[in-house]
Scaffold this motif. Structure first.
Motif, PDB file in Angstrom:
ATOM      1  N   SER A  83       0.840  -1.206   0.000  1.00 50.89           N
ATOM      2  CA  SER A  83       0.000   0.000   0.000  1.00 50.89           C
ATOM      3  C   SER A  83       0.874   1.255   0.000  1.00 50.89           C
ATOM      4  O   SER A  83       0.554   2.241  -0.671  1.00 50.89           O
ATOM      5  CB  SER A  83      -0.949   0.008   1.198  1.00 50.89           C
ATOM      6  OG  SER A  83      -0.284   0.365   2.390  1.00 50.89           O
ATOM      7  N   ALA A 101      -5.560  -1.827  -3.496  1.00 49.31           N
ATOM      8  CA  ALA A 101      -6.372  -2.859  -2.845  1.00 49.31           C
ATOM      9  C   ALA A 101      -5.627  -4.186  -2.978  1.00 49.31           C
ATOM     10  O   ALA A 101      -4.562  -4.241  -3.622  1.00 49.31           O
ATOM     11  CB  ALA A 101      -7.761  -2.958  -3.481  1.00 49.31           C
ATOM     12  N   LEU A 136      -8.233  -1.917   1.506  1.00 47.47           N
ATOM     13  CA  LEU A 136      -9.413  -2.570   0.932  1.00 47.47           C
ATOM     14  C   LEU A 136      -9.071  -4.007   0.549  1.00 47.47           C
ATOM     15  O   LEU A 136      -8.178  -4.254  -0.262  1.00 47.47           O
ATOM     16  CB  LEU A 136      -9.890  -1.792  -0.303  1.00 47.47           C
ATOM     17  CG  LEU A 136     -11.129  -2.324  -1.032  1.00 47.47           C
ATOM     18  CD1 LEU A 136     -12.348  -2.331  -0.117  1.00 47.47           C
ATOM     19  CD2 LEU A 136     -11.412  -1.493  -2.283  1.00 47.47           C
ATOM     20  N   CYS A 177     -10.147  -7.619  -1.102  1.00 50.23           N
ATOM     21  CA  CYS A 177     -11.062  -8.191  -2.096  1.00 50.23           C
ATOM     22  C   CYS A 177     -11.094  -9.710  -1.934  1.00 50.23           C
ATOM     23  O   CYS A 177     -10.045 -10.336  -1.760  1.00 50.23           O
ATOM     24  CB  CYS A 177     -10.608  -7.857  -3.515  1.00 50.23           C
ATOM     25  SG  CYS A 177     -10.364  -6.090  -3.816  1.00 50.23           S
ATOM     26  N   HIS A 220     -14.360  -5.722  -0.521  1.00 49.68           N
ATOM     27  CA  HIS A 220     -14.902  -5.602  -1.879  1.00 49.68           C
ATOM     28  C   HIS A 220     -15.062  -7.004  -2.444  1.00 49.68           C
ATOM     29  O   HIS A 220     -14.126  -7.807  -2.402  1.00 49.68           O
ATOM     30  CB  HIS A 220     -13.959  -4.774  -2.763  1.00 49.68           C
ATOM     31  CG  HIS A 220     -14.444  -4.634  -4.172  1.00 49.68           C
ATOM     32  ND1 HIS A 220     -15.570  -3.911  -4.505  1.00 49.68           N
ATOM     33  CD2 HIS A 220     -13.966  -5.152  -5.350  1.00 49.68           C
ATOM     34  CE1 HIS A 220     -15.758  -3.971  -5.815  1.00 49.68           C
ATOM     35  NE2 HIS A 220     -14.805  -4.720  -6.345  1.00 49.68           N
ATOM     36  N   PHE A 254     -11.852   2.967  -4.334  1.00 47.06           N
ATOM     37  CA  PHE A 254     -10.448   2.553  -4.449  1.00 47.06           C
ATOM     38  C   PHE A 254      -9.477   3.712  -4.175  1.00 47.06           C
ATOM     39  O   PHE A 254      -8.287   3.610  -4.468  1.00 47.06           O
ATOM     40  CB  PHE A 254     -10.191   1.963  -5.839  1.00 47.06           C
ATOM     41  CG  PHE A 254     -10.753   0.572  -6.008  1.00 47.06           C
ATOM     42  CD1 PHE A 254      -9.967  -0.547  -5.762  1.00 47.06           C
ATOM     43  CD2 PHE A 254     -12.067   0.380  -6.381  1.00 47.06           C
ATOM     44  CE1 PHE A 254     -10.483  -1.830  -5.898  1.00 47.06           C
ATOM     45  CE2 PHE A 254     -12.602  -0.899  -6.518  1.00 47.06           C
ATOM     46  CZ  PHE A 254     -11.808  -2.004  -6.279  1.00 47.06           C
TER      47      PHE A 254
END
Length: 417
Positions: free
Chosen positions: A143, A149, A176, A178, A230, A356
């Motif tokens: 990150s 993400a 985030l 997924c 997500h 995002f």
């Protein structure tokens, strides 16, 4: 870059010029003037195109290219060119490369390869090392390097404790997570939707239950841990219901749907054309209708082309052995424009940026020129000549689409057909 767009109809509900036909002056990549008629004493390059419409540049939350490791499928350079010519000024690029994008050095490599492109590349870091579902990858480091993400592309996280830890850990830096919606023990070796068509043509089925169980599990985990989740590319009516209920509980969940899952159904597979072999699979008419309804009421947060170039050696084989994936960037606008109104189509193509962490710019004086240029009128049959990707595996071939994309203006550069 200095340009003058002539007679452009603005489609941007956040702009004061929404639905107006204006001239737009761009100087050094910034919109410097918008007016009914702008003279051109400095002899800037003028762009005059038939029925020109402009909107904010579009965003795609799930794009695969191949480089590094699978350059025969697609390179980053040509992939970004394809995105730009398809109206997308920002794309989130999956980690399904070789090596997998699971360290900050891999993220830095992706970003360096994208330097100078009209379309901005946003890397998705792998959630687990090597996308193998065993140990968490270096989420925080990635990150910091620019990953927006974390996603093991089309690979489910079978260990619920691993996803629980990922959600807890990533919440420390607002990351985030997924999670691909498939319970692999139930999907088994299914290669298409389990339904009447799979039975009639003799292909192994992947039931909607496999997706819905995973979605339900992930939502329970999110409710327990907090954090941000997500769920990419849902494909069933029940998944829409589950996520709608989770949002009513105020869980921090978002989801997307691949355009082909609202455009086509499992009936298309009677031809055994491997371009229709995608993951999650094409489902039924009632699923497609529920997905469209989910997009209309906001349950589904965004669409994606789920663009996945696959070389001919891995597509032109027996159906069971073909790789999953279809191209989607080149056909995204034309497909959506056959289903929704123009306003809704543009809304769907520009949604998802904020989820995002990508800044969305309106069409206004002083803003960076970040624009998609298109003509929303006119039907045509999508053919191989419309494909700019290196691979040609598009399920949209010979499909009637509506409207043409001229290209994009972004990052102080232009990409036009």
């Amino acid at each position: 870059m200095n340009l003058l767009l002539k007679s452009a109809t603005v489609i941007d509900s956040k702009s004061e010029f929404h639905n107006e036909t204006v001239d737009i002056l761009i100087e050094k990549g910034i919109i410097s003037k918008i007016s009914k008629r702008i003279p051109n004493p400095k002899n800037y390059n003028e762009i005059r195109l038939d029925n020109l419409h402009v909107s904010q540049g579009w965003f795609d939350s799930s794009v695969s290219f191949g480089e590094p490791g699978f350059e025969e499928r697609e390179t980053i350079s040509n992939g970004l060119k394809t995105a730009a010519l398809s109206g997308f000024t920002s794309v989130a690029v999956n980690a399904n490369t070789n090596p997998v994008v699971d360290t900050n050095a891999n993220v830095a490599f992706m970003l360096s390869k994208a330097n100078g492109s009209t379309t901005t590349l946003y890397p998705l870091g792998a959630l687990t090392k090597g996308c193998e579902g065993e140990d968490l990858a270096e989420l925080y480091d990635m990150s910091q390097a620019g990953a927006i993400a974390f996603y093991d592309y089309q690979k489910p996280i079978s260990n619920p404790n691993l996803l629980k830890i990922a959600l807890l850990y990533a919440s420390n830096f607002d990351g985030l997570v997924c999670s691909f919606p498939q319970e692999s023990k139930i999907s088994g070796k299914g290669v298409m939707n389990e339904h009447i068509t799979s039975t009639s043509i003799g292909l192994k089925g992947n039931p909607s239950l496999a997706e819905e169980l995973q979605v339900a599990r992930d939502l329970f985990l999110l409710e327990y841990t907090g954090g941000k989740l997500h769920i990419p590319t849902i494909s069933t009516a029940k998944s829409v219901e589950l996520i709608r209920a989770a949002k009513q509980k105020k869980l921090d969940v978002s989801c997307s749907v691949a355009i082909h899952n609202i455009m086509f159904t499992d009936d298309a597979l009677t031809s055994f054309d491997t371009n229709y072999k995608v993951s999650p699979p094409l489902r039924t008419d009632s699923d497609a209708e529920a997905l469209i309804e989910g997009l209309k009421d906001g349950t589904i947060d965004m669409i994606t082309s789920d663009h996945n170039p696959i070389d001919v050696e891995h597509k032109k084989v027996e159906f069971d052995h073909a790789m999953y994936g279809s191209l989607g960037l080149e056909s995204a606008f034309g497909a959506l424009n056959t289903i929704f109104t123009l306003k809704k189509t543009i809304d769907l193509l520009t949604k998802g940026k904020t989820r995002f962490g990508i800044e969305a710019s309106t069409i206004s004086v002083g803003s960076d020129a970040n624009l998609a240029l298109f003509n929303p009128q006119g039907n045509y049959t999508f053919s191989e000549s419309d494909i700019t990707s290196t691979s040609k595996n598009s399920m949209y071939l010979n499909t009637t689409l509506k409207g043409r994309v001229y290209g994009t203006i972004a990052n102080n550069s232009t990409a036009l057909h």
